[in-house]
Motif scaffolding. Structure first.
Motif: not given
Ligand code: ZN
Length: 246
Positions: A9-10, A137, A12-13, A161
């Motif tokens: 999603p971003h 996400h 860094d994920d 998370y």
């Molecule tokens: Zn993320």
């Protein structure tokens, strides 16, 4: 050679959640590409810059350096989509509230699915479980589940998370995805020596996003799996079994 697309999603994920896995798969000569979705962002709590352009550029540069450090053969594709605060005008406090998932429109899911199908042609894919309920996400999880053959789609555990998600809530998310695709998911733990030290090193590239203490939290989670990362693979998938030589 088989290709695996990591749906991130971003910026860094993929590395936070799959840093060890990316290294292990690269060493096994698998062809990897990281598809970064919501790369236009104003979120950088630890960077002394302010504009979306500056922050997005810093975040992309951090990701490029970290992924190149893991292996210089991993390709990165950026979709340059706006992240949730910019796109949905949600305050940061609501980004991880489950009811915010209702803000994802059918049209947005359709567009995300088009991107995913375009980049996952002749590729296996691995998507976030959406643990923590971050709306971005969840959008990637829902779009990939809707548009890809479930036998080709695996899932990863979103870090950081999962560090504050109960085992019960993880199982509820797994069951919910299994119910929507009709295909079971089976855990696979990939282990490597010095996992915590390796993960701390690669997480530390993202200095605009996390403190060293948060990098330690992400890295330390590898201890839960005996120095590893846990993935969820479609049960009895011949393609995944062949690629990972299971
Ligand atoms: Zn993320």
């Amino acid at each position: 050679m088989e290709k695996i697309t990591i749906l991130s999603p971003h910026c860094d994920d993929a590395v936070f959640s799959l840093g060890l896995t990316l290294g292990l798969w690269s060493m096994a000569s698998l062809h990897l590409q990281v598809l970064n979705f919501f790369t236009e962002s104003a979120y950088a709590p630890h960077a002394p810059v302010k504009t979306v352009a500056e922050i997005s550029a810093i975040r992309k540069a951090e990701d490029e350096r970290a992924i190149a450090f893991i292996h210089d053969g991993i390709k990165i594709i950026s979709l340059d989509l706006l992240d949730a605060p910019l796109r949905l005008h949600l305050p940061f406090s609501q980004i991880t509230q489950l009811q915010s998932v209702e803000q994802i429109s059918p049209e947005e899911l359709r567009q995300l699915s088009q991107h995913i199908q375009q980049h996952c042609l002749q590729s296996l894919a691995i998507a976030p479980l959406g643990l923590g309920n971050h709306v971005d996400h969840m959008a990637v999880q829902k779009a990939s589940t809707a548009c890809l053959p479930p036998q080709d789609l695996a899932f990863y555990e979103d870090l950081p998370y999962i560090t504050w998600t109960s085992a019960f809530d993880v199982q509820i998310r797994i069951k919910s995805i299994e119910d929507s695709t009709g295909v079971g998911l089976s855990p696979l733990i990939l282990r490597t020596q010095n996992a915590v030290a390796q993960k701390r090193q690669i997480a530390s590239f993202y200095q605009s996003q996390i403190t060293l203490e948060e990098a330690d939290t992400i890295a330390g989670y590898a201890e839960c799996y005996g120095s590893g990362e846990r993935l969820w693979l479609p049960t009895n998938s011949e393609r995944w079994a062949e690629v990972l030589q299971l």
